[in-house]
Motif scaffolding. Sequence first.
Motif, short mmCIF file in Angstrom:
data_model
loop_
_atom_site.label_atom_id
_atom_site.label_comp_id
_atom_site.label_asym_id
_atom_site.label_seq_id
_atom_site.Cartn_x
_atom_site.Cartn_y
_atom_site.Cartn_z
N TYR A 83 62.50 3.08 85.27
CA TYR A 83 61.36 3.89 85.68
C TYR A 83 61.07 4.85 84.54
O TYR A 83 61.93 5.65 84.16
CB TYR A 83 61.67 4.65 86.97
N ASN A 84 59.88 4.76 83.96
CA ASN A 84 59.55 5.59 82.80
C ASN A 84 58.71 6.81 83.14
O ASN A 84 58.10 7.42 82.26
CB ASN A 84 58.84 4.75 81.73
N GLY A 85 58.67 7.18 84.41
CA GLY A 85 57.88 8.32 84.84
C GLY A 85 56.50 7.94 85.32
O GLY A 85 55.79 8.75 85.93
N GLU A 86 56.11 6.69 85.06
CA GLU A 86 54.80 6.23 85.48
C GLU A 86 54.86 4.92 86.26
O GLU A 86 54.12 4.72 87.22
CB GLU A 86 53.88 6.05 84.26
N GLU A 87 55.74 4.02 85.82
CA GLU A 87 55.80 2.73 86.48
C GLU A 87 57.22 2.20 86.51
O GLU A 87 58.07 2.59 85.71
CB GLU A 87 54.88 1.72 85.78
N ILE A 88 57.45 1.30 87.47
CA ILE A 88 58.73 0.63 87.62
C ILE A 88 58.61 -0.74 86.97
O ILE A 88 57.62 -1.45 87.16
CB ILE A 88 59.10 0.48 89.11
N GLY A 89 59.61 -1.10 86.18
CA GLY A 89 59.54 -2.39 85.52
C GLY A 89 60.87 -2.75 84.89
O GLY A 89 61.92 -2.18 85.23
N SER A 90 60.84 -3.67 83.96
CA SER A 90 62.04 -4.10 83.26
C SER A 90 62.57 -2.95 82.41
O SER A 90 61.85 -2.41 81.56
CB SER A 90 61.73 -5.30 82.38
N ALA A 91 63.82 -2.58 82.63
CA ALA A 91 64.41 -1.49 81.85
C ALA A 91 64.47 -1.85 80.37
O ALA A 91 64.22 -1.00 79.50
CB ALA A 91 65.81 -1.18 82.37
N TRP A 127 71.11 5.01 70.48
CA TRP A 127 71.08 4.72 71.91
C TRP A 127 70.15 3.55 72.25
O TRP A 127 70.44 2.77 73.15
CB TRP A 127 70.69 5.96 72.70
N LYS A 128 69.04 3.40 71.52
CA LYS A 128 68.09 2.33 71.86
C LYS A 128 68.73 0.95 71.73
O LYS A 128 68.67 0.13 72.66
CB LYS A 128 66.86 2.43 70.98
N GLN A 129 69.37 0.69 70.60
CA GLN A 129 70.00 -0.61 70.39
C GLN A 129 71.14 -0.83 71.38
O GLN A 129 71.33 -1.92 71.92
CB GLN A 129 70.51 -0.73 68.96
N ALA A 130 71.91 0.23 71.63
CA ALA A 130 73.03 0.11 72.56
C ALA A 130 72.55 -0.21 73.98
O ALA A 130 73.14 -1.04 74.68
CB ALA A 130 73.85 1.40 72.56
N PHE A 131 71.45 0.43 74.39
CA PHE A 131 70.90 0.15 75.71
C PHE A 131 70.49 -1.32 75.82
O PHE A 131 70.71 -1.97 76.84
CB PHE A 131 69.71 1.05 76.00
N LEU A 132 69.87 -1.84 74.78
CA LEU A 132 69.44 -3.23 74.81
C LEU A 132 70.64 -4.19 74.89
O LEU A 132 70.55 -5.26 75.48
CB LEU A 132 68.60 -3.54 73.56
N GLU A 133 71.75 -3.78 74.30
CA GLU A 133 72.94 -4.63 74.32
C GLU A 133 73.66 -4.59 75.66
O GLU A 133 74.23 -5.60 76.09
CB GLU A 133 73.91 -4.19 73.21
N TYR A 134 73.64 -3.46 76.33
CA TYR A 134 74.46 -3.30 77.54
C TYR A 134 73.65 -3.35 78.84
O TYR A 134 74.24 -3.38 79.91
CB TYR A 134 75.25 -2.00 77.47
N PHE A 135 72.33 -3.37 78.76
CA PHE A 135 71.52 -3.51 79.96
C PHE A 135 71.38 -4.99 80.32
O PHE A 135 71.16 -5.83 79.46
CB PHE A 135 70.13 -2.92 79.75
N SER A 136 71.47 -5.28 81.60
CA SER A 136 71.25 -6.64 82.09
C SER A 136 69.77 -7.01 81.95
O SER A 136 68.88 -6.14 81.97
CB SER A 136 71.67 -6.74 83.55
N GLU A 137 69.52 -8.30 81.84
CA GLU A 137 68.13 -8.76 81.82
C GLU A 137 67.41 -8.39 83.12
O GLU A 137 66.19 -8.25 83.14
CB GLU A 137 68.08 -10.28 81.63
N SER A 138 68.17 -8.22 84.19
CA SER A 138 67.58 -7.89 85.49
C SER A 138 67.51 -6.39 85.75
O SER A 138 67.07 -5.97 86.82
CB SER A 138 68.37 -8.57 86.61
N ALA A 139 67.93 -5.57 84.78
CA ALA A 139 67.95 -4.12 84.97
C ALA A 139 66.55 -3.58 85.23
O ALA A 139 65.58 -3.98 84.59
CB ALA A 139 68.57 -3.44 83.76
N VAL A 140 66.46 -2.64 86.17
CA VAL A 140 65.19 -2.03 86.55
C VAL A 140 65.13 -0.63 85.97
O VAL A 140 66.11 0.11 85.98
CB VAL A 140 65.05 -1.98 88.08
#
Length: 315
Positions: free
Chosen positions: A76-84, A61-74
């Motif tokens: 939230y990791n439970g603590e902060e909002i940032g680049s997905a 899933w990690k590699q797939a997320f990096l391939e299919y997420f946009s550079e602008s994707a936002v």
Amino acid sequence: MGPYVSGVRRLAAAACVLTLAGTASVLAQRAASTADVLPSALEAMVDTERAFAKRALEVGWKQAFLEYFSESAVGYNGEEIGSAREQVRANPDPPKDHQLLWEPRYGDIARSGELGYLTGPSRNILPSRNNGQPRHGAYASVWKRERDGTFRVVMDVGTTTPRAPTFPDTFTRAPASNRFAGDLNDRTPPLGNADSVLNSDLRTGAVRAYRGRLAPGVRFHRPLTMPVLGEAAVLRYLATQPRYDQIDSRFAESAQSGDLGYTWGTWSRRLPPARGGRAGTAVGIGKERFETGIYTRVWVRDRSGQWKVVLDVLN
């Protein structure tokens, strides 16, 4: 008139009725078939989601997320909002036998074909955890077509559910018969305004705030809760929920056709003293406890020009 002629006419009349009935049946089938045909852009978006899910089984899933997420994707990791993408990169590589499975079953796309959303059931399986029993959930993703014509995820939010959530057996388009079909102009209500006004009303009461602002086929996704479907069920559910102490719109984007868009923002609310945080991160301030998180909403505009919520997710 002889009985033979009369009988022939009766047979001819019956044949005519059967022919008309058959024609009506064919026309009804054609109409149903036409209604079932998805816009080509929506088909492309669904196919991309399926390819994304398949890729996750092939490379993790990690590699797939990096391939299919946009550079602008936002994210939230439970603590902060940032680049997905940066948040995904910060995760350790998943075990090779860790499976994340999902499938698009419901969603829609703007008339202009560049912005849409998808949702469906998800399963998180790790053989060494809980005897390999899956953790069930409902995922939701917002997709946007990029300059090269491909779709990429700009927002991805998931909620854990107590058991497998119910979705249509195959992909089903959200109701779209009452959607706005005019031209986007200076008089078009900005989506950000609609989101901010809803948030302002939410500080006094959820039922009053959402009443009249829910689209046909609306879905509410909340952590550790089965998805809530339809206006009546959503309003009943909201009547049991505490009010927000703070909820602020942080981002809004609508499609070029002005009939679909999404927003996200931050929220917090007080927790009873004995209760632990569920839907967000529990924060203690003196003797008071708060839970905080972000929301994601997908909106559609109806023919009257009003924005209505069709998907609402907290995490």
